[in-house]
Scaffold this motif. Structure first.
Motif, short mmCIF file in Angstrom:
data_model
loop_
_atom_site.label_atom_id
_atom_site.label_comp_id
_atom_site.label_asym_id
_atom_site.label_seq_id
_atom_site.Cartn_x
_atom_site.Cartn_y
_atom_site.Cartn_z
N ASN A 390 3.42 21.39 37.65
CA ASN A 390 4.28 22.00 38.66
C ASN A 390 4.21 23.52 38.60
N ALA A 391 3.84 24.04 37.43
CA ALA A 391 3.73 25.48 37.26
C ALA A 391 2.35 26.01 37.65
N GLY A 392 1.46 25.10 38.06
CA GLY A 392 0.12 25.51 38.46
C GLY A 392 -0.94 24.92 37.53
N ILE A 393 -2.16 25.44 37.64
CA ILE A 393 -3.28 24.96 36.84
C ILE A 393 -3.25 25.65 35.48
N LEU A 394 -3.31 24.81 34.42
CA LEU A 394 -3.29 25.33 33.06
C LEU A 394 -4.56 24.91 32.32
N ASP A 395 -5.06 25.80 31.49
CA ASP A 395 -6.18 25.48 30.61
C ASP A 395 -5.63 25.26 29.20
N VAL A 396 -6.04 24.16 28.59
CA VAL A 396 -5.55 23.77 27.27
C VAL A 396 -6.73 23.63 26.32
N GLN A 397 -6.62 24.26 25.18
CA GLN A 397 -7.61 24.08 24.12
C GLN A 397 -6.87 23.65 22.86
N ARG A 398 -7.39 22.60 22.19
CA ARG A 398 -6.79 22.10 20.97
C ARG A 398 -7.82 22.14 19.85
N ILE A 399 -7.38 22.61 18.70
CA ILE A 399 -8.28 22.74 17.55
C ILE A 399 -7.58 22.16 16.33
N LEU A 400 -8.27 21.28 15.63
CA LEU A 400 -7.78 20.68 14.39
C LEU A 400 -8.60 21.24 13.23
N ILE A 401 -7.91 21.80 12.22
CA ILE A 401 -8.57 22.43 11.08
C ILE A 401 -8.20 21.69 9.80
N GLU A 402 -9.19 21.42 8.97
CA GLU A 402 -8.98 20.79 7.68
C GLU A 402 -8.93 21.88 6.60
N GLN A 403 -7.70 22.17 6.10
CA GLN A 403 -7.59 23.14 5.02
C GLN A 403 -8.10 22.55 3.71
N ASP A 404 -7.72 21.29 3.47
CA ASP A 404 -8.27 20.51 2.36
C ASP A 404 -8.07 19.05 2.70
N ALA A 405 -8.37 18.15 1.78
CA ALA A 405 -8.32 16.71 2.09
C ALA A 405 -6.92 16.21 2.39
N THR A 406 -5.89 16.98 2.05
CA THR A 406 -4.51 16.53 2.27
C THR A 406 -3.76 17.35 3.32
N ARG A 407 -4.38 18.44 3.79
CA ARG A 407 -3.67 19.32 4.73
C ARG A 407 -4.52 19.63 5.95
N TYR A 408 -3.98 19.26 7.10
CA TYR A 408 -4.63 19.52 8.39
C TYR A 408 -3.66 20.29 9.28
N TRP A 409 -4.22 21.18 10.10
CA TRP A 409 -3.39 22.03 10.95
C TRP A 409 -3.91 22.00 12.38
N ARG A 410 -2.96 22.11 13.32
CA ARG A 410 -3.28 22.02 14.75
C ARG A 410 -2.96 23.33 15.46
N PHE A 411 -3.91 23.83 16.20
CA PHE A 411 -3.68 24.93 17.15
C PHE A 411 -3.75 24.36 18.56
N GLN A 412 -2.78 24.73 19.40
CA GLN A 412 -2.89 24.44 20.83
C GLN A 412 -2.75 25.76 21.58
N PHE A 413 -3.77 26.08 22.37
CA PHE A 413 -3.77 27.30 23.18
C PHE A 413 -3.62 26.91 24.65
N VAL A 414 -2.63 27.46 25.32
CA VAL A 414 -2.40 27.17 26.73
C VAL A 414 -2.39 28.48 27.50
N SER A 415 -3.12 28.51 28.59
CA SER A 415 -3.15 29.71 29.44
C SER A 415 -3.15 29.30 30.90
N LYS A 416 -2.52 30.11 31.71
CA LYS A 416 -2.63 29.92 33.15
C LYS A 416 -4.09 30.18 33.53
N SER A 417 -4.60 29.41 34.48
CA SER A 417 -6.03 29.50 34.78
C SER A 417 -6.45 30.93 35.13
#
Length: 500
Positions: A390-417
């Motif tokens: 409803n707010a318009g066209i958005l671009d989404v990028q998601r990145i999953l990073i493995e810090q070690d075998a027990t810890r994973y982290w998520r980045f989500q980047f959202v921008s208006k087109s």
């Protein structure tokens, strides 16, 4: 809704379904007014408070356990609650480990203040003023009023429309059109004023100076102005709009004090009115100020987590907010970065990082261009999508990073087109800024504390402001913490709060 309106509405309750008739309007012993609370009994209020209390602790960082603050706040709160119209309730007063300046109450006698609020107060009377206001929300049964109104809305706006027409109360259908949830989300202006009046009552009965409510809210305004400056809106604390639930703070408290005096509701007050600054300053000396290093800290454009041993930077123009569940960074245009933990078990259960990215995480959108990358020697998976909202066209990028075998982290980047071209590189830099911390780097991140010092002979506002161990807005913070402006006299020997 005014008392006269409620009286008129109660006469016509036989027109409403039986659920609304049973005890819907009753006289509140604290306010002496008719109120519509019949759809939440006092027993239900106690149950709701008990059920929600653990959730509040989880949402606001848990109870703050340092330096006997729980015992101190409980002592002040219990003294005030005993002077209210509901001394029979099992009152629970809790300090939560949250940096925001906030206070709130649940039905059934659950009252909360944040660690950030404790730093802002300068005497016991200011703390008592906040607690007494929240006690007022409980004794006036404001949550029961909102719940009953919400339930009535859900039963049927049309039925209430008939009731309002017969009772001579027009416009309820228009409230529904705006959105019943929005209309009922916050306390109304009348309820806020009512709680202030009750707060004055309990405050003065306990012998505190009611003007402490005014001085604290002036500090709150100064602190809100700092938040506005951080967000790039210097006038944020001064804004008001049609749907705002709070009138301008100092005016609201002054009005409550005048009305309380006019209506004689402060009779029985102990004398003389006191502030108990010395006792409070002794308690607040050594309070952790700002972020809890165990939960991660914001330093300029960087988020640093010494306990989890990582850091990353966000682009210029983005403001970082650290919450118990995630780190959120936003710019003035609404573009955002979200950073959060990912379950190692879910990563394994979905067959690895690519499976987690496309299945467990991205159930709401189909990820394209999924590929492996390396971030400072750590394995990662990246994917992107374009979505229509409803707010318009958005671009989404998601990145999953493995810090070690027990810890994973998520980045989500959202921008208006339209903003994606200029944010591509800054977002990429944020991704590749994520790195582990050395032990020395982690140990170097230390908490800041409120310290109470005496004003030395010849010391000025500028001198004391310059000593503040804050990243920015030193003079503004000194003013907010002490209620002392750059043109106010500073007397040698006066005790003031600084950050060290």
């Amino acid at each position: 809704m005014k008392n006269k309106t409620l009286l008129s509405a109660c006469k016509w309750l036989p027109l409403v379904p039986a659920l609304l008739m049973l005890g819907a309007c009753s006289v509140n012993p604290a306010t002496g007014k008719q109120s519509f609370t019949g759809l939440m009994s006092p027993q239900k209020e106690a149950q709701v408070g008990a059920d929600e209390h653990p959730k509040m602790l989880e949402q606001f960082g848990g109870a703050y356990t340092q330096d006997d603050w729980q015992a101190y706040v409980n002592e002040v709160g219990q003294k005030l609650a005993a002077l209210s119209e509901r001394p029979d309730l099992t009152w629970t007063f809790t300090v939560v480990n949250d940096t925001d300046v906030n206070a709130f109450a649940l039905p059934g006698g659950y009252v909360y203040v944040t660690r950030g609020l404790l730093a802002l107060a300068s005497d016991e009377a200011e703390l008592a003023g906040v607690l007494s206001h929240e006690i007022g929300h409980v004794t006036a049964r404001h949550t029961a009023q909102r719940y009953s109104a919400t339930a009535a809305t859900n039963i049927g706006i049309q039925v209430l429309g008939v009731l309002s027409s017969v009772a001579g109360v027009g416009g309820i259908e228009n409230i529904a059109a705006v959105g019943a949830e929005l209309a009922l989300k916050s306390y109304s202006r009348d309820q806020e004023l009512e709680s202030d009046m009750l707060g004055v009552r309990y405050l003065t009965r306990a012998g505190y100076d009611p003007q402490a409510m005014v001085s604290f809210f002036e500090k709150l305004r100064a602190q809100q102005r700092i938040e506005g400056l951080k967000a790039g809106d210097a006038n944020a604390a001064e804004k008001n709009n049609l749907l705002a639930t709070h009138p301008r703070t100092a005016d609201r408290i002054e009005q409550a004090i005048k009305l309380a005096d006019k209506n004689g509701i402060v009779k029985g007050a102990a004398a003389p009115a006191r502030r108990d600054a010395a006792r409070y300053l002794a308690q607040v000396d050594g309070l952790v100020f700002g972020q809890d290093v165990d939960e991660g800290v914001v330093q300029g454009n960087a988020f640093i987590h010494p306990k989890m041993r990582f850091r990353f930077d966000v682009p210029d123009g983005f403001t970082i907010k650290n919450t118990p569940d995630l780190v959120l960074a936003t710019d003035k245009d609404g573009n955002s970065i979200k950073f959060a933990h990912a379950s190692a078990k879910e990563v394994r259960d979905t067959g690895g990082m690519a499976g987690y990215l496309t299945k467990a995480w991205s159930t709401d959108v189909t990820m394209g261009d999924v590929h492996a990358i390396t971030v400072n020697g750590m394995s990662a998976e990246s994917g992107s999508a374009r979505v229509s909202t409803n707010a318009g066209i958005l671009d989404v990028q998601r990145i999953l990073i493995e810090q070690d075998a027990t810890r994973y982290w998520r980045f989500q980047f959202v921008s208006k087109s339209a903003d994606t071209p200029r944010l591509n590189v800054p977002y990429r830099l944020t991704t590749y800024s994520f790195r582990p911390l050395s032990r020395a780097e982690a140990n170097a991140v230390q908490p800041k504390y409120i310290r109470v010092v005496e004003v030395g002979k010849g010391q000025t506002f500028k001198d004391l402001s310059a000593s503040m161990a804050v990243d920015a807005y030193k003079s503004e913070w000194f003013e907010a913490l002490n209620g002392i402006g750059p043109n106010d006299p500073l007397v040698a020997g006066t005790r003031v709060k600084v950050v060290k």
